[in-house]
Scaffold this active site. Structure first.
Site, PDB file in Angstrom:
ATOM      1  N   PHE A 275       0.863  -1.192   0.000  1.00 50.53           N
ATOM      2  CA  PHE A 275       0.000   0.000   0.000  1.00 50.53           C
ATOM      3  C   PHE A 275       0.893   1.233   0.000  1.00 50.53           C
ATOM      4  O   PHE A 275       1.643   1.468   0.938  1.00 50.53           O
ATOM      5  CB  PHE A 275      -0.954   0.058   1.209  1.00 50.53           C
ATOM      6  CG  PHE A 275      -1.851   1.259   1.126  1.00 50.53           C
ATOM      7  CD1 PHE A 275      -3.025   1.217   0.380  1.00 50.53           C
ATOM      8  CD2 PHE A 275      -1.502   2.468   1.722  1.00 50.53           C
ATOM      9  CE1 PHE A 275      -3.834   2.346   0.250  1.00 50.53           C
ATOM     10  CE2 PHE A 275      -2.308   3.594   1.595  1.00 50.53           C
ATOM     11  CZ  PHE A 275      -3.476   3.529   0.858  1.00 50.53           C
TER      12      PHE A 275
ATOM     13  N   ASP B  46       9.219   2.899   2.205  1.00 48.93           N
ATOM     14  CA  ASP B  46       8.029   3.685   2.508  1.00 48.93           C
ATOM     15  C   ASP B  46       7.738   3.512   3.999  1.00 48.93           C
ATOM     16  O   ASP B  46       7.175   2.507   4.412  1.00 48.93           O
ATOM     17  CB  ASP B  46       6.851   3.221   1.646  1.00 48.93           C
ATOM     18  CG  ASP B  46       5.574   4.015   1.940  1.00 48.93           C
ATOM     19  OD1 ASP B  46       5.541   4.708   2.971  1.00 48.93           O
ATOM     20  OD2 ASP B  46       4.626   3.928   1.145  1.00 48.93           O
TER      21      ASP B  46
ATOM     22  N   LYS C   9       2.210  11.103   7.406  1.00 45.64           N
ATOM     23  CA  LYS C   9       1.338  10.816   8.551  1.00 45.64           C
ATOM     24  C   LYS C   9       1.793  11.540   9.835  1.00 45.64           C
ATOM     25  O   LYS C   9       1.537  12.716   9.986  1.00 45.64           O
ATOM     26  CB  LYS C   9       1.213   9.301   8.739  1.00 45.64           C
ATOM     27  CG  LYS C   9       0.476   8.665   7.545  1.00 45.64           C
ATOM     28  CD  LYS C   9      -0.197   7.354   7.847  1.00 45.64           C
ATOM     29  CE  LYS C   9      -1.198   7.010   6.743  1.00 45.64           C
ATOM     30  NZ  LYS C   9      -0.793   5.927   5.860  1.00 45.64           N
TER      31      LYS C   9
HETATM   32  C1  LIG Z   1      -0.994   5.993   4.377  1.00 41.97           C
HETATM   33  C2  LIG Z   1       0.105   5.480   3.554  1.00 41.97           C
HETATM   34  C3  LIG Z   1       0.445   6.080   2.323  1.00 41.97           C
HETATM   35  C4  LIG Z   1      -0.363   7.182   1.698  1.00 41.97           C
HETATM   36  O1  LIG Z   1      -0.458   8.337   2.476  1.00 41.97           O
HETATM   37  P1  LIG Z   1      -1.612   9.404   2.175  1.00 41.97           P
HETATM   38  O2  LIG Z   1      -1.262  10.553   3.051  1.00 41.97           O
HETATM   39  O3  LIG Z   1      -2.918   8.751   2.554  1.00 41.97           O
HETATM   40  O4  LIG Z   1      -1.560   9.719   0.732  1.00 41.97           O
HETATM   41  C5  LIG Z   1       1.542   5.577   1.646  1.00 41.97           C
HETATM   42  N1  LIG Z   1       2.255   4.547   2.138  1.00 41.97           N
HETATM   43  C6  LIG Z   1       1.960   3.948   3.306  1.00 41.97           C
HETATM   44  C7  LIG Z   1       2.811   2.828   3.806  1.00 41.97           C
HETATM   45  C8  LIG Z   1       0.869   4.377   4.047  1.00 41.97           C
HETATM   46  O5  LIG Z   1       0.545   3.751   5.184  1.00 41.97           O
END
Ligand SMILES: *Cc1c(COP(=O)(O)O)cnc(C)c1O
Length: 400
Positions: free
Chosen positions: A140, A225, A254
């Protein structure tokens, strides 16, 4: 206004791209939130880990107010007196050399895709338009067209094509599969240290270390990520520290703002960000002074209040407590720091039923995919709070 009125308004006028639980939250403080009827809940989702510092942290709030009174946006056409300070603070904290600030997590991912492609053509010498990026199944990384194009979740992709080419998908947690997928056109490996949305999938020990070694040998950029795993969630500042490595590029978002404001960043240890030249990439709000002031405070309290250490300690305590729950329908309980999941066998009939019951008991949590419940409270949780949570979770999840 009554609870149902708020729900009706959302249902009537809002796009139905979410299926929220019917708790209408009005106020939050630390690990707790209150709904419009005054009921209190412990937040064990933390807005998908954007609230590591807890709801409405007073010091972040104060920084936001102070900055909002002075200056909120300059655009990057001009400089501001917050951006450089945030750069310096992030670099010192994470051993980074260059930073690119964006807003959402997905934008950070998009930015890194652009940057590693540019690096591939300019530095590695890949022929133009041939660059390949390797990603993992069940990833994700966000919701843009390019990103969902390399998702393996049918719901995320179906009827949104055509998609961006240039991605290769391999199984998660298998270093050999990564080695075998590399070609002379491979520019980067984009991977989550622990797959959060997929259900807290923890790879075998040594996986990231092996991936790092392969990347070095093959001249491939390792991009972690850490938008969800980063900033203390797993009991280390960055999850890469569990394997004693430093990725070439780390993505954070986040909790970078403690939940006040969308802020994300590409943190680069290599020459990759250096390939971007003026005019090639940007964002109107990226690096704005309000975002920077909020982030500076969010990072400061994370360290000052020892939230990373608390995540490690309370996470281990929480996990141990969960493991005492006896229920033959539970398949696995796993976690690192305060990123914890309880996975049930399909015979349990899905875990959303348990989430409803836990919410009735005053604990907010969410199913991720059908069979897994994730527990990820803010990192300010205390032992007493964990005991409070465990008591309720055991009541609902133990065998009848
Ligand atoms: C939440 C998330 C994203 C995307 O972040 P947004 O601010 O919702 O665009 C990307 N990678 C990971 C691992 C995430 O948990």
């Amino acid at each position: 206004m009554r609870k149902n009125r708020f729900i009706d308004l959302e249902e009537t006028y809002g796009a139905h791209n979410y299926e929220p639980f019917d708790v209408v939250i009005h106020r939050g403080q630390g690990i707790w939130v209150w709904d419009v009827e005054g009921n209190r809940y412990m937040d064990c989702l933390s807005a998908y880990s954007a609230l590591n510092q807890g709801h409405c942290h007073p010091k972040i709030m104060a920084a936001m107010f102070e900055q909002a009174k002075k200056l909120t946006l300059t655009s990057r056409a001009f400089r501001n007196d917050q951006l450089g300070l945030l750069y310096e603070e992030i670099c010192e904290m994470t051993h980074t050399h260059k930073v690119l600030l964006m807003n959402s997590g997905a934008e950070a991912v998009e930015s890194v895709i652009k940057a590693v492609r540019k690096w591939g053509y300019q530095v590695k010498g890949v022929l133009e338009d041939k660059a390949e990026i390797i990603v993992c199944s069940n990833n994700f990384h966000g919701r843009t067209i390019t990103i969902i194009g390399f998702s393996t979740d049918p719901t995320a992709r179906k009827e949104f094509g055509p998609f961006t080419p240039g991605f290769k998908i391999i199984p998660f947690g298998n270093a050999k599969a990564f080695q075998d997928a590399i070609t002379p056109n491979t520019v980067a490996f984009l991977v989550e240290p622990i797959q959060g949305e997929a259900g807290v999938n923890i790879p075998p020990d040594g996986y990231l270390k092996q991936a790092k070694e392969i990347c070095e040998k093959e001249n491939v950029v390792l991009v972690l990520d850490e938008i969800q795993t980063g900033l203390g969630r797993t009991g280390k500042l960055l999850a890469e520290e569990h394997e004693g490595i430093e990725a070439d590029i780390t993505l954070v978002g986040k909790a970078l703002s403690g939940g006040f404001y969308p802020v994300s960043a590409v943190l680069s240890n290599s020459e990759v960000l250096g390939t971007l030249k003026p005019g090639e990439h940007g964002s109107t709000f990226g690096g704005n002074p309000l975002a920077c002031a909020v982030s500076r405070a969010a990072l400061k309290v994370l360290l000052e209040e020892h939230m990373v250490e608390n995540s490690a300690e309370m996470g281990a305590y929480f996990l141990e407590g969960l493991k005492q729950i006896k229920n033959p329908l539970i398949k696995e309980i796993r976690g690192r720091g305060l990123m914890i999941a309880v996975e049930f066998y399909p015979e349990a009939g899905g875990v959303r039923q348990y989430c409803y019951k836990l919410i009735e008991e005053g604990l907010l949590c969410k199913d991720t995919h059908k069979d897994t419940i994730r527990f990820a409270p803010p990192l300010v949780i205390t032992r007493k709070d964990v005991d409070w949570a465990l008591e309720r979770i055991e009541k609902i999840l133990k065998a009848p």
